[in-house]
Design a protein around this motif. Structure first.
Motif, PDB file in Angstrom:
ATOM      1  N   MET A   1       0.779  -1.288  -0.065  1.00 41.30           N
ATOM      2  CA  MET A   1      -0.063   0.097   0.161  1.00 41.30           C
ATOM      3  C   MET A   1       0.833   1.294   0.014  1.00 41.30           C
ATOM      4  O   MET A   1       1.844   1.202   0.631  1.00 41.30           O
ATOM      5  N   GLU A   4       0.864   7.236   0.676  1.00 39.16           N
ATOM      6  CA  GLU A   4      -0.291   8.368   0.554  1.00 39.16           C
ATOM      7  C   GLU A   4      -1.779   7.613   1.061  1.00 39.16           C
ATOM      8  O   GLU A   4      -2.556   8.248   1.631  1.00 39.16           O
ATOM      9  N   LYS A   5      -1.941   6.424   0.402  1.00 43.86           N
ATOM     10  CA  LYS A   5      -2.989   5.811   0.932  1.00 43.86           C
ATOM     11  C   LYS A   5      -3.205   5.022   2.234  1.00 43.86           C
ATOM     12  O   LYS A   5      -4.234   5.056   2.843  1.00 43.86           O
ATOM     13  N   ARG A   6      -2.015   4.787   2.632  1.00 45.50           N
ATOM     14  CA  ARG A   6      -1.903   4.577   4.058  1.00 45.50           C
ATOM     15  C   ARG A   6      -2.268   5.697   5.091  1.00 45.50           C
ATOM     16  O   ARG A   6      -3.023   5.701   5.956  1.00 45.50           O
ATOM     17  N   ARG A   8      -4.234   8.300   3.945  1.00 43.70           N
ATOM     18  CA  ARG A   8      -5.757   8.552   3.979  1.00 43.70           C
ATOM     19  C   ARG A   8      -6.459   7.701   4.795  1.00 43.70           C
ATOM     20  O   ARG A   8      -7.362   7.957   5.610  1.00 43.70           O
ATOM     21  N   GLU A   9      -6.031   6.283   4.815  1.00 45.20           N
ATOM     22  CA  GLU A   9      -6.883   5.333   5.354  1.00 45.20           C
ATOM     23  C   GLU A   9      -6.837   5.420   6.938  1.00 45.20           C
ATOM     24  O   GLU A   9      -7.919   5.252   7.606  1.00 45.20           O
ATOM     25  N   ASP A 228      -3.604  14.869  -2.521  1.00 47.67           N
ATOM     26  CA  ASP A 228      -4.283  14.493  -4.050  1.00 47.67           C
ATOM     27  C   ASP A 228      -3.241  15.121  -4.872  1.00 47.67           C
ATOM     28  O   ASP A 228      -3.043  15.093  -6.246  1.00 47.67           O
TER      29      ASP A 228
END
Lengths: 242, 162
Positions: A1, A4-6, A8-9, A228
């Motif tokens: 992952m 950035e995704k981490r 956000r989550e 983003d």
């Protein structure tokens, strides 16, 4: 992952955890008010049967309803302030105010583990130009990590200090470490990098977990942009693209 | 107090506990309030309760564990959950553990009273059913001319019913 995704989550999980525990508290308040008003109706029914009205009892119930309404108002204000920390990625923040709000927001997870909290804040105001949401997430994660590292009923220390124009926050547990959440611990440096700071993991004299966050006065340039809109590495050419 | 239903109310929110206990005491219930799961388990070991009204999300021993312990230690006690933190998964777990009712806060007093009275009815029925089964067993095993043995078994049954 990806990081950035981490980010956000984990951010969403933090937001969810705070709002869930707060809505639970507000629901509790509503339940208390409902029962108190029901008790007033019960007393009125008794008075209707010819018994003398219990005015003193009425006065006490009315006071208790007032106290609960005030408690609810205060909670909603804090929750609202917390929700607004997501509005802008960079703000001027009074660190003491931020931590006081966070302490109130995290009361339920602490009381669930019967933890006692001891705080030490400086007399002078520490102002940072930083991301309030990420700052709260970082301190909250430290609290969770320290609480989860040992048994219930432990003493949690939260210390705020001035450090080279920035801030140093220590979150420490008194009891020896039983287990550590490695995944959560490995996420803290990612969070701190976003804030341009760092985290140190230290063992206290009693063998408890102590996490020390060093946060600079201002954010790194890239962290000032929303996730983003950041530059993303171009895998093919090895260059960054906006 | 003799004809009132003996009810144990467990909630970590003191104000709620106090108020709901007062309101239920004004009706058919002889209420004992407990501020934590630990306090409730201890109270039930010292005194007999017919029903327990239990909150779920409490520090220390949570409501689900309290339900499990109470049902395990007190054969005929009926437990009703009253929570502000409900969910389908928890309701399923509680049902499997033998809960009688699962209610969410805030709850209309009328609804709560209905569920508590029904829970009491179930307790009475279960006790009668148990007594009936035991009597059948005693009669089928009875040896003619051994009234003392029958008497001993009847006493044992009464003890178990308590």
């Amino acid at each position: 992952m990806s990081e950035e995704k981490r980010l956000r989550e984990k951010g969403l999980a933090f937001f969810g955890s705070i709002t869930a525990s707060f809505s639970h508290e507000i629901n509790n308040i509503m339940a208390i008010i409902a029962e108190l008003s029901g008790l007033m109706e019960d007393l009125l029914r008794v008075a209707d049967l010819g018994h003398p009205p219990q005015l003193e009892r009425f006065r006490r119930i009315s006071e208790r309803i007032g106290t609960q309404v005030k408690r609810g108002e205060e909670m909603i204000k804090r929750l609202n302030r917390f929700a607004h920390t997501m509005d802008e990625p960079v703000k001027t923040i009074d660190m003491t105010h931020l931590l006081v709000d966070l302490i109130a927001l995290s009361e339920r997870p602490r009381t669930r583990r019967r933890a006692r909290l001891e705080t030490r804040f400086p007399e002078e105001t520490i102002l940072l130009v930083s991301n309030p949401f990420l700052l709260q997430q970082a301190v909250f994660s430290c609290m969770e990590l320290v609480l989860d590292a040992s048994h219930d009923n432990q003493l949690l220390r939260l210390i705020l200090e001035n450090q080279d124009g920035g801030a140093r926050i220590t979150v420490a547990g008194e009891d020896p470490i039983v287990k550590t959440d490695e995944a959560a611990l490995s996420f803290l440096p990612v969070l701190m990098e976003e804030l341009g700071g760092k985290v140190e993991v230290i063992s206290t004299d009693n063998g408890g977990l102590s996490l020390v966050l060093s946060i600079p006065y201002s954010l790194p340039e890239d962290s000032k942009k929303p996730i983003d809109n950041r530059r993303k590495p171009d895998v093919a050419s090895g260059k960054s693209t906006a | 107090m003799a004809d009132k239903i003996k009810l144990l109310v467990v909630d970590d929110e003191k104000q709620f506990l106090e108020t709901i206990s007062t309101r239920l005491s004004m009706r058919d219930f002889d209420v004992t309030p407990a501020n934590s799961g630990e306090e409730a388990i201890e109270a039930a070991r010292k005194q007999e309760f017919e029903i327990a009204l239990v909150d779920l999300n409490m520090p220390g021993i949570g409501g689900e564990k309290v339900l499990e312990i109470l049902k395990g230690e007190h054969k005929f006690m009926e437990v009703v959950i009253l929570t502000g933190y409900g969910g389908i998964d928890s309701a399923i777990r509680c049902t499997k553990a033998g809960v009688y009712g699962y209610l969410e806060k805030p709850c209309e007093l009328g609804t709560l009273l209905k569920v508590l009275r029904e829970a009491y009815q179930r307790r009475v029925q279960n006790k009668l059913k148990f007594k009936h089964e035991k009597l059948k067993e005693i009669v089928s095993e009875a040896v003619p001319g051994s009234p003392l043995e029958i008497l001993r078994k009847l006493k044992e049954m009464d003890k178990e019913l308590k």
